[in-house]
Motif scaffolding. Structure first.
Motif, PDB file in Angstrom:
ATOM      1  N   ASP A  13       0.878  -1.071  -0.085  1.00 20.55           N
ATOM      2  CA  ASP A  13       0.035   0.107   0.184  1.00 20.55           C
ATOM      3  C   ASP A  13       1.064   1.266  -0.170  1.00 20.55           C
ATOM      4  OD1 ASP A  13       0.815   0.098   2.701  1.00 20.55           O
ATOM      5  OD2 ASP A  13      -0.907  -0.535   3.460  1.00 20.55           O
ATOM      6  N   ALA A  14       0.338   2.328   0.553  1.00 21.90           N
ATOM      7  CA  ALA A  14       1.050   3.516   0.437  1.00 21.90           C
ATOM      8  C   ALA A  14       2.364   3.482   1.039  1.00 21.90           C
ATOM      9  CB  ALA A  14       0.125   4.949   0.685  1.00 21.90           C
ATOM     10  N   ARG A  15       2.450   2.664   2.000  1.00 29.21           N
ATOM     11  CA  ARG A  15       3.798   2.599   3.063  1.00 29.21           C
ATOM     12  C   ARG A  15       4.877   2.280   2.174  1.00 29.21           C
ATOM     13  NH1 ARG A  15       1.033  -0.957   7.995  1.00 29.21           N
ATOM     14  NH2 ARG A  15      -0.241  -1.496   6.122  1.00 29.21           N
ATOM     15  N   GLN A  16       4.821   1.473   1.220  1.00 29.52           N
ATOM     16  CA  GLN A  16       5.845   0.964   0.559  1.00 29.52           C
ATOM     17  C   GLN A  16       6.358   2.093  -0.470  1.00 29.52           C
ATOM     18  OE1 GLN A  16       6.242  -1.717   1.852  1.00 29.52           O
ATOM     19  NE2 GLN A  16       6.392  -3.093   0.474  1.00 29.52           N
ATOM     20  N   ALA A  28      19.937   1.826  -4.772  1.00 26.01           N
ATOM     21  CA  ALA A  28      19.541   0.670  -5.103  1.00 26.01           C
ATOM     22  C   ALA A  28      18.881   0.424  -6.428  1.00 26.01           C
ATOM     23  CB  ALA A  28      18.735  -0.032  -4.148  1.00 26.01           C
ATOM     24  N   LYS A  29      19.080  -0.607  -6.957  1.00 21.07           N
ATOM     25  CA  LYS A  29      18.449  -0.911  -8.224  1.00 21.07           C
ATOM     26  C   LYS A  29      17.064  -1.824  -8.026  1.00 21.07           C
ATOM     27  CE  LYS A  29      18.999  -3.548 -12.639  1.00 21.07           C
ATOM     28  NZ  LYS A  29      19.591  -4.595 -13.278  1.00 21.07           N
ATOM     29  N   ILE A  30      16.009  -1.200  -8.391  1.00 17.18           N
ATOM     30  CA  ILE A  30      14.633  -1.489  -7.954  1.00 17.18           C
ATOM     31  C   ILE A  30      13.867  -2.101  -9.091  1.00 17.18           C
ATOM     32  CG2 ILE A  30      12.604  -1.018  -6.416  1.00 17.18           C
ATOM     33  CD1 ILE A  30      14.286   1.378  -5.740  1.00 17.18           C
ATOM     34  N   SER A  31      13.126  -3.254  -8.924  1.00 17.29           N
ATOM     35  CA  SER A  31      12.132  -3.845  -9.647  1.00 17.29           C
ATOM     36  C   SER A  31      10.790  -3.783  -8.778  1.00 17.29           C
ATOM     37  CB  SER A  31      12.475  -5.364 -10.022  1.00 17.29           C
ATOM     38  OG  SER A  31      13.606  -5.112 -11.019  1.00 17.29           O
ATOM     39  N   LEU A  32       9.984  -2.998  -9.515  1.00 22.62           N
ATOM     40  CA  LEU A  32       8.411  -3.110  -8.855  1.00 22.62           C
ATOM     41  C   LEU A  32       7.706  -3.835  -9.706  1.00 22.62           C
ATOM     42  CD1 LEU A  32       8.284   1.042  -8.664  1.00 22.62           C
ATOM     43  CD2 LEU A  32       9.168  -0.464  -7.053  1.00 22.62           C
ATOM     44  N   VAL A  33       6.896  -4.585  -8.796  1.00 24.41           N
ATOM     45  CA  VAL A  33       5.896  -5.372  -9.089  1.00 24.41           C
ATOM     46  C   VAL A  33       4.370  -5.226  -8.326  1.00 24.41           C
ATOM     47  CG1 VAL A  33       4.850  -7.955  -9.311  1.00 24.41           C
ATOM     48  CG2 VAL A  33       7.388  -7.414  -9.595  1.00 24.41           C
ATOM     49  N   GLY A  34       3.407  -4.708  -9.114  1.00 22.30           N
ATOM     50  CA  GLY A  34       2.218  -4.476  -8.519  1.00 22.30           C
ATOM     51  C   GLY A  34       2.019  -3.200  -8.251  1.00 22.30           C
ATOM     52  N   PHE A  35       2.577  -2.253  -9.302  1.00 20.40           N
ATOM     53  CA  PHE A  35       2.635  -0.824  -9.089  1.00 20.40           C
ATOM     54  C   PHE A  35       2.311  -0.037 -10.503  1.00 20.40           C
ATOM     55  CE2 PHE A  35       5.295  -1.916  -5.799  1.00 20.40           C
ATOM     56  CZ  PHE A  35       4.885  -1.099  -4.460  1.00 20.40           C
ATOM     57  N   ASP A  36       1.869  -0.926 -11.404  1.00 20.25           N
ATOM     58  CA  ASP A  36       1.525  -0.372 -12.818  1.00 20.25           C
ATOM     59  C   ASP A  36       0.566   0.727 -12.955  1.00 20.25           C
ATOM     60  OD1 ASP A  36      -1.368  -1.875 -13.617  1.00 20.25           O
ATOM     61  OD2 ASP A  36       0.062  -3.230 -12.463  1.00 20.25           O
ATOM     62  N   GLN A  37      -0.495   0.949 -11.894  1.00 14.25           N
ATOM     63  CA  GLN A  37      -1.423   1.954 -12.066  1.00 14.25           C
ATOM     64  C   GLN A  37      -0.944   2.995 -11.002  1.00 14.25           C
ATOM     65  OE1 GLN A  37      -5.080   0.208 -10.467  1.00 14.25           O
ATOM     66  NE2 GLN A  37      -5.436  -0.758 -12.620  1.00 14.25           N
ATOM     67  N   LEU A  38       0.305   3.228 -10.727  1.00 16.88           N
ATOM     68  CA  LEU A  38       0.738   4.208  -9.901  1.00 16.88           C
ATOM     69  C   LEU A  38       0.943   5.499 -10.609  1.00 16.88           C
ATOM     70  CD1 LEU A  38       1.514   4.806  -6.994  1.00 16.88           C
ATOM     71  CD2 LEU A  38       4.019   4.303  -7.563  1.00 16.88           C
ATOM     72  N   ASP A  39       0.529   6.691 -10.287  1.00 18.65           N
ATOM     73  CA  ASP A  39       0.427   7.838 -11.091  1.00 18.65           C
ATOM     74  C   ASP A  39       1.831   8.205 -11.287  1.00 18.65           C
ATOM     75  OD1 ASP A  39      -2.167   7.783 -11.276  1.00 18.65           O
ATOM     76  OD2 ASP A  39      -2.803   9.061  -9.681  1.00 18.65           O
ATOM     77  N   GLY A  72      -0.746 -17.400  -1.051  1.00 19.05           N
ATOM     78  CA  GLY A  72       0.622 -16.846  -1.589  1.00 19.05           C
ATOM     79  C   GLY A  72       0.154 -15.689  -2.577  1.00 19.05           C
ATOM     80  N   GLN A  73      -1.092 -15.270  -2.453  1.00 18.34           N
ATOM     81  CA  GLN A  73      -1.247 -13.787  -3.083  1.00 18.34           C
ATOM     82  C   GLN A  73      -0.942 -12.761  -2.340  1.00 18.34           C
ATOM     83  OE1 GLN A  73      -5.306 -13.457  -4.456  1.00 18.34           O
ATOM     84  NE2 GLN A  73      -4.966 -11.750  -5.448  1.00 18.34           N
ATOM     85  N   ILE A  74      -0.514 -11.915  -3.011  1.00 16.60           N
ATOM     86  CA  ILE A  74       0.266 -10.454  -2.499  1.00 16.60           C
ATOM     87  C   ILE A  74      -0.601  -9.295  -2.887  1.00 16.60           C
ATOM     88  CG2 ILE A  74       2.059  -8.843  -2.286  1.00 16.60           C
ATOM     89  CD1 ILE A  74       3.805 -11.178  -3.348  1.00 16.60           C
ATOM     90  N   ASP A  75      -1.222  -8.431  -1.892  1.00 16.31           N
ATOM     91  CA  ASP A  75      -1.927  -7.363  -1.866  1.00 16.31           C
ATOM     92  C   ASP A  75      -1.240  -6.318  -2.887  1.00 16.31           C
ATOM     93  OD1 ASP A  75      -3.833  -8.172  -0.173  1.00 16.31           O
ATOM     94  OD2 ASP A  75      -3.415  -7.112   1.518  1.00 16.31           O
ATOM     95  N   THR A  76      -1.934  -5.948  -3.804  1.00 17.51           N
ATOM     96  CA  THR A  76      -1.564  -4.885  -5.043  1.00 17.51           C
ATOM     97  C   THR A  76      -2.372  -3.789  -4.986  1.00 17.51           C
ATOM     98  OG1 THR A  76      -2.498  -6.256  -6.651  1.00 17.51           O
ATOM     99  CG2 THR A  76      -0.127  -6.518  -6.223  1.00 17.51           C
ATOM    100  N   ILE A  77      -2.443  -2.893  -4.189  1.00 18.38           N
ATOM    101  CA  ILE A  77      -3.361  -1.810  -4.225  1.00 18.38           C
ATOM    102  C   ILE A  77      -3.242  -0.859  -5.260  1.00 18.38           C
ATOM    103  CG2 ILE A  77      -4.097   0.486  -2.883  1.00 18.38           C
ATOM    104  CD1 ILE A  77      -4.488  -2.166  -1.325  1.00 18.38           C
ATOM    105  N   PHE A  78      -1.931  -0.758  -6.019  1.00 24.97           N
ATOM    106  CA  PHE A  78      -1.788   0.060  -7.160  1.00 24.97           C
ATOM    107  C   PHE A  78      -1.720  -0.916  -8.613  1.00 24.97           C
ATOM    108  CE2 PHE A  78       0.508   1.901  -3.675  1.00 24.97           C
ATOM    109  CZ  PHE A  78      -0.144   3.141  -3.524  1.00 24.97           C
ATOM    110  N   SER A  79      -2.337  -1.987  -8.328  1.00 22.32           N
ATOM    111  CA  SER A  79      -2.479  -2.809  -9.833  1.00 22.32           C
ATOM    112  C   SER A  79      -3.748  -3.827  -9.610  1.00 22.32           C
ATOM    113  CB  SER A  79      -1.340  -3.486  -9.851  1.00 22.32           C
ATOM    114  OG  SER A  79      -1.516  -4.419 -10.935  1.00 22.32           O
TER     115      SER A  79
END
Length: 300
Positions: A13-16, A28-39, A72-79
């Motif tokens: 969520d927004a904490r991330q 750091a080099k960062i790969s984001l998963v579950g953030f495709d709708q992030l503005d 095993g499902q992960i919450d994805t607020i932004f996707s």
């Protein structure tokens, strides 16, 4: 600095967002998963779908505070993407890859055990839990004000459990003028409650102690507010359950009795996501930095 460290931030969520900002600051080099709708985008971070991630290149995996569910499902607020953490994904990471999660469950424990990967539960740490109790208390006060027609000052409040959150809740409600009693089982907790100038009682006596309570705040993650206990509560009582799901309250019976009962396990992320995220980010980045230093120290 976390230069050259490749980190996968999966869901949340927004904490991330605060965690991501901190990781970027540390290079750091960062790969984001579950953030495709992030503005807005993050310079230095790349968005992927879960199947696009090359887990063989991932040094650390950061899961949301809630971790994964029992499938095993992960919450994805932004996707809208359904994201699952699977054994083959974790098994393909380098042997030193560490998984960071707020909490864990049987599924995640099984996953790290089967793949022989290290899991760190951030909310098992005293520093994170104590810092996090601050926004938790503020959120609890907010709920108490919103859902009652009387003041906290002068009200009778029962706090169940004297852990890191329970202690902060009890102290703050007492400072607001409430008459606070605290239920616990351990003799040292009962002694600490007395030292705090609050009223202690053993949880075995909960049904007897609840008859005049206006607000009951539970922090114990197993059912203590049973139908028998709730049947002794005044009908105007408010129950705020801060324990992790499914909470410690018989919500079905509370509804049947007309007693308002609320499960509120993620208050920091609701009332103060920026602060709550910074708390997690600061501790997390310290741990990542220590991990990186150890790895470099082991290199020839």
């Amino acid at each position: 600095m976390l230069t050259d460290m490749h980190i996968a931030v999966i869901g949340g969520d927004a904490r991330q967002l605060e965690v991501i900002r901190k990781l970027i600051e540390l290079d750091a080099k960062i790969s984001l998963v579950g953030f495709d709708q992030l503005d807005h985008g993050f310079a230095g971070a790349t968005k992927y779908q879960i199947h696009e991630v090359d887990f063989s290149q991932i040094d650390a995996i950061i899961l949301p505070v809630r971790g994964v569910n029992h499938e095993g499902q992960i919450d994805t607020i932004f996707s809208n993407e359904k994201v699952y953490l699977k054994e083959e994904m974790l098994g393909s990471t380098p042997e030193y890859c560490t998984v960071y999660s707020g909490i864990s469950n049987d599924y995640l424990n099984m996953l790290v055990q089967n793949t022989n990967r290290k899991l760190i539960q951030l909310f098992e740490r005293d520093d994170v839990a104590i810092y996090n109790s601050i926004p938790t208390v503020e959120g609890t006060i907010m709920l108490a004000i919103q859902h009652t027609d009387f003041t906290i000052h002068g009200s009778n409040v029962a706090v169940l459990g004297l852990g890191r959150v329970g202690m902060s809740v009890a102290r703050t409600f007492a400072a607001l003028g409430a008459n606070v009693k605290v239920g616990a089982r351990k003799s040292q907790h009962l002694a600490r409650i007395t030292e705090m100038a609050l009223t202690p009682f053993h949880l075995d006596r909960l049904a007897n102690e609840i008859s005049n309570i206006d607000i009951c705040i539970n922090t114990i993650p197993y059912q203590v507010l049973t139908a028998n206990v709730i049947s002794k509560m005044p009908s105007h009582s408010l129950i705020i359950d801060l324990a992790s799901k499914p909470g410690g309250t018989d919500f079905r019976y509370a509804e049947k009795r007309g007693i308002k009962a609320m499960l509120a396990p993620s208050l920091p992320g609701i009332v103060a996501p920026k602060t709550a995220g910074q708390i997690v980010a600061n501790v997390l980045c310290e741990l990542l930095s220590e991990d990186l230093d150890k790895r470099k120290g082991n290199q020839p």
